[in-house]
Design a protein around this motif. Structure first.
Motif, PDB file in Angstrom:
ATOM      1  N   HIS A 158       0.845  -1.200   0.000  1.00 56.60           N
ATOM      2  CA  HIS A 158       0.000   0.000   0.000  1.00 56.60           C
ATOM      3  C   HIS A 158       0.882   1.252   0.000  1.00 56.60           C
ATOM      4  O   HIS A 158       0.856   2.066   0.932  1.00 56.60           O
ATOM      5  N   VAL A 159       1.649   1.383  -1.076  1.00 59.76           N
ATOM      6  CA  VAL A 159       2.548   2.520  -1.270  1.00 59.76           C
ATOM      7  C   VAL A 159       2.487   2.892  -2.749  1.00 59.76           C
ATOM      8  O   VAL A 159       2.369   2.013  -3.614  1.00 59.76           O
ATOM      9  N   ASP A 160       2.550   4.186  -3.056  1.00 60.49           N
ATOM     10  CA  ASP A 160       2.506   4.628  -4.443  1.00 60.49           C
ATOM     11  C   ASP A 160       3.690   4.066  -5.229  1.00 60.49           C
ATOM     12  O   ASP A 160       4.818   3.980  -4.719  1.00 60.49           O
ATOM     13  N   LEU A 163      12.537   4.376  -3.693  1.00 61.38           N
ATOM     14  CA  LEU A 163      13.166   3.727  -2.547  1.00 61.38           C
ATOM     15  C   LEU A 163      13.993   2.505  -2.959  1.00 61.38           C
ATOM     16  O   LEU A 163      15.098   2.283  -2.450  1.00 61.38           O
ATOM     17  N   LEU A 164      13.466   1.705  -3.885  1.00 63.54           N
ATOM     18  CA  LEU A 164      14.153   0.465  -4.238  1.00 63.54           C
ATOM     19  C   LEU A 164      15.270   0.668  -5.257  1.00 63.54           C
ATOM     20  O   LEU A 164      16.183  -0.164  -5.351  1.00 63.54           O
ATOM     21  N   LEU A 189       9.123  -0.144   2.940  1.00 62.82           N
ATOM     22  CA  LEU A 189       8.389   0.735   2.027  1.00 62.82           C
ATOM     23  C   LEU A 189       7.289   1.496   2.768  1.00 62.82           C
ATOM     24  O   LEU A 189       7.082   2.691   2.532  1.00 62.82           O
ATOM     25  N   LEU A 190       6.580   0.814   3.662  1.00 62.59           N
ATOM     26  CA  LEU A 190       5.515   1.472   4.418  1.00 62.59           C
ATOM     27  C   LEU A 190       6.076   2.540   5.352  1.00 62.59           C
ATOM     28  O   LEU A 190       5.504   3.640   5.481  1.00 62.59           O
TER      29      LEU A 190
END
Length: 614
Positions: free
Chosen positions: A453-455, A462-463, A600-601
């Protein structure tokens, strides 16, 4: 998931382990159902086929099909395919490199197949395959493959092309890689300039400077009047007709150097800069730019004017063609050396050497199978002819002149997209919200998938910065950014813990290539592969590891919803780790991927720039 891995050619005993598991099948598309009768095999709706019997009027002095005639047939077939998809007239914008692998004799049949690989806003990439057929023996030979770009054109309205929906594995692969090829075409001119600026082009050490042919001796000029049979219904000259005229003058120029009948082996990527119409006079100039030991490059320039009184000519096209002279056993003969004219002639001479270097690099990267590809390839554009050390100690074949950076980046992304498009992934383990798929082909590959649940753009940010990977992946002990090549490519030095049975930790030098979506529905891509750098050679402290193809594909599933897919290939030393997870005896994959989800969250609102601002 986090471990960077190598490959091996076979995996005995894995067939029984994975048999009977659910396979990921292709999704059917109702929009294609009307093109298939009951019991009929699927056929691409944009596919066009042409078959031509080669008659004496189509052949050259050797009784072989003239390449100029073949180019006209290729262009016609590809144009019909483009127009079938666009529903309106189309014109040839460019043609990628063409390598002619086989000649076609009189009495044989030429079978040409063309289909649209992908449509962009108003342009399309069309893939073409040419096969020759001997009607008596029923044998067939692959002659060449080509990629052409066509632009749709309407007189009164702007064209917005409908998207191509790939169905088969081949179509999915070509559709995904087409976006990367389009990117390559846009930077091609800059690639030549960069190579000339940063790489010293050296003459052949065996060159005899006392016996050289002046380049001016090979110069050819010819004029053609564009008549209605040379043009389409809109009055624009067929691109294939222009290519045929270019091939004619280039052949004459090549003949003047070698005093023999040359054979065209390759045509360099070229672009049509503008249209010509019925009534135009086309002036074609050709000259041998450079001669190598067994091949020569001929440059051809096409300009147009309407009336004799006009002083300003329009530049229509320029192309570079590679010729050889074959003996009676079809082996290339040694050619005379060329002496360029000062000034422009010397510039063309140097650029011909640069194009030859790029052509060899590109042909190696695009044509070789993964099993023939050295895992770690040189990133330094000035590297010399040196053997490349592959996995397990075997020496791999050196890349002639080194692998140029832009093509290695292209191959990096294309390899991941090709792996992603495979149809025969098998669902092996489903643990909570994480799925593990495996693929058994030449290599054992695995694919992990989850939804977060991340854009998608934030996940990509991030990755794609590997320096943050140790925050969630225990297989990344430390990461150093070695070189920020450009906005899309970076090189990292990664240190990983020792695998079971090894006392030394592993280290990797990794090229990370990232791509934003080209169209709606495309994934964000982060592709990883090993490279070698002169500044980061192997050291006694670490066991050097390698990875051939791995990375992330990120799909936007909705607002603040992203499907994260990770792909990788396994090494002998890493197989126990993979198979244990496949058998459900370990939760290592699951724990690593859930740690990625938590990372990520926790950082979904992080506004700090990563690498370079997206």
């Amino acid at each position: 998931m986090g471990q960077q891995v190598s490959y091996q050619k076979g995996y005995p005993g894995f067939a029984s382990m994975f048999s009977g598991r659910t396979s990921r099948k292709s999704i059917s598309h109702p929009e294609h159902e009307d093109t298939m009768a009951e019991g009929e095999e699927y056929r691409n709706p944009t596919e066009v086929q042409m078959s031509q019997l080669v008659l004496p009027c189509h052949t050259n002095h050797r009784g072989e099909l003239s390449i100029g005639q073949l180019l006209k047939w290729i262009d016609t077939t590809a144009c019909l395919s483009a127009e079938r998809h666009a529903g309106c007239p189309c014109v040839t914008a460019s043609m990628d490199d063409i390598y002619f692998d086989h000649t076609i004799s009189v009495g044989q049949v030429v079978n040409i197949k063309a289909k649209v690989n992908r449509a962009f806003n108003s342009s399309m990439e069309v893939g073409i395959q040419v096969v020759s057929e001997d009607l008596c023996s029923e044998k067939q030979w692959s002659v060449c493959k080509a990629l052409a770009t066509f632009v749709a054109h309407r007189e009164l309205s702007k064209v917005k092309l409908k998207q191509v929906i790939p169905v088969t594995e081949e179509e999915k692969t070509e559709h995904g890689v087409a976006a990367e090829r389009r990117r390559m075409r846009l930077v091609y001119a800059d690639t030549i300039k960069d190579l000339l600026a940063h790489c010293a082009i050296q003459d052949d050490p065996d060159k005899d400077f006392s016996n050289m042919v002046p380049a001016e001796k090979t110069r050819v000029e010819s004029v053609e009047l564009v008549l209605p049979p040379h043009a389409n219904h809109q009055g624009n000259t067929f691109g294939g007709q222009i290519m045929a005229w270019m091939e004619n003058v280039a052949t004459i120029a090549a003949s003047r150097l070698c005093n023999a009948h040359p054979t065209l082996k390759a045509i360099e990527m070229f672009h049509f800069r503008g249209p010509s119409q019925v009534g135009d006079r086309l002036v074609l100039n050709a000259i041998v730019n450079n001669a190598f030991k067994h091949s020569m490059e001929v440059g051809v320039c096409v300009e147009a004017y309407r009336q004799e009184a006009e002083t300003q000519r329009r530049h229509i096209n320029s192309a570079f063609m590679t010729f050889v002279v074959l003996d009676k056993d079809d082996q290339p003969q040694k050619l005379p050396w060329i002496r360029p004219q000062p000034g422009e002639g010397e510039r063309r001479y140097r650029e011909a050497s640069a194009r030859r270097k790029i052509r060899l690099d590109r042909k190696y990267l695009v044509s070789c199978k993964q099993s023939e590809m050295a895992l770690s390839v040189p990133w330094d554009p000035s590297n010399q002819h040196s053997p490349i050390q592959g996995p397990l100690g075997q020496e791999k074949v050196a890349v002639m002149g080194g692998l140029f950076q832009v093509y290695l980046s292209y191959y990096n992304v294309s390899s991941l997209k090709t792996l992603m498009a495979k149809d025969n992934w098998v669902l092996s383990v489903e643990f909570g919200e994480v799925r593990l798929y495996t693929l058994e082909e030449e290599f054992l590959s695995f694919h992990l998938e989850m939804v977060v649940h991340v854009d998608a753009a934030q996940v990509f940010t991030l990755l794609s910065d590997l320096r943050r990977r140790p925050e969630w992946d225990k297989h990344y002990r430390s990461v150093e950014l070695v070189q920020q090549v450009d906005e899309d490519d970076a090189i990292y030095h990664v240190v990983s813990p020792a695998l079971s049975g090894n006392t030394k930790p592993q280290d990797f030098v990794i090229l990370a290539s990232r791509r934003k979506p080209c169209d709606n529905g495309d994934p964000y891509v982060i592709a990883l592969r090993s490279v070698t750098l002169p500044t980061h050679g192997e050291t006694p402290e670490y066991q050097r590891g390698e990875t051939l193809c791995s990375g992330f594909c990120l799909w936007r599933e909705g607002d603040q919803l992203t499907k994260v897919s990770y792909y990788n290939q396994a090494t002998p030393g890493f197989l126990n780790y993979v198979t244990t997870n496949v058998a459900g005896l370990s939760t290592a994959f699951y724990n690593t991927f859930k740690a990625c989800e938590s990372f990520l969250l926790d950082n979904r609102n992080d506004l700090a720039p990563s690498l370079q601002t997206l």
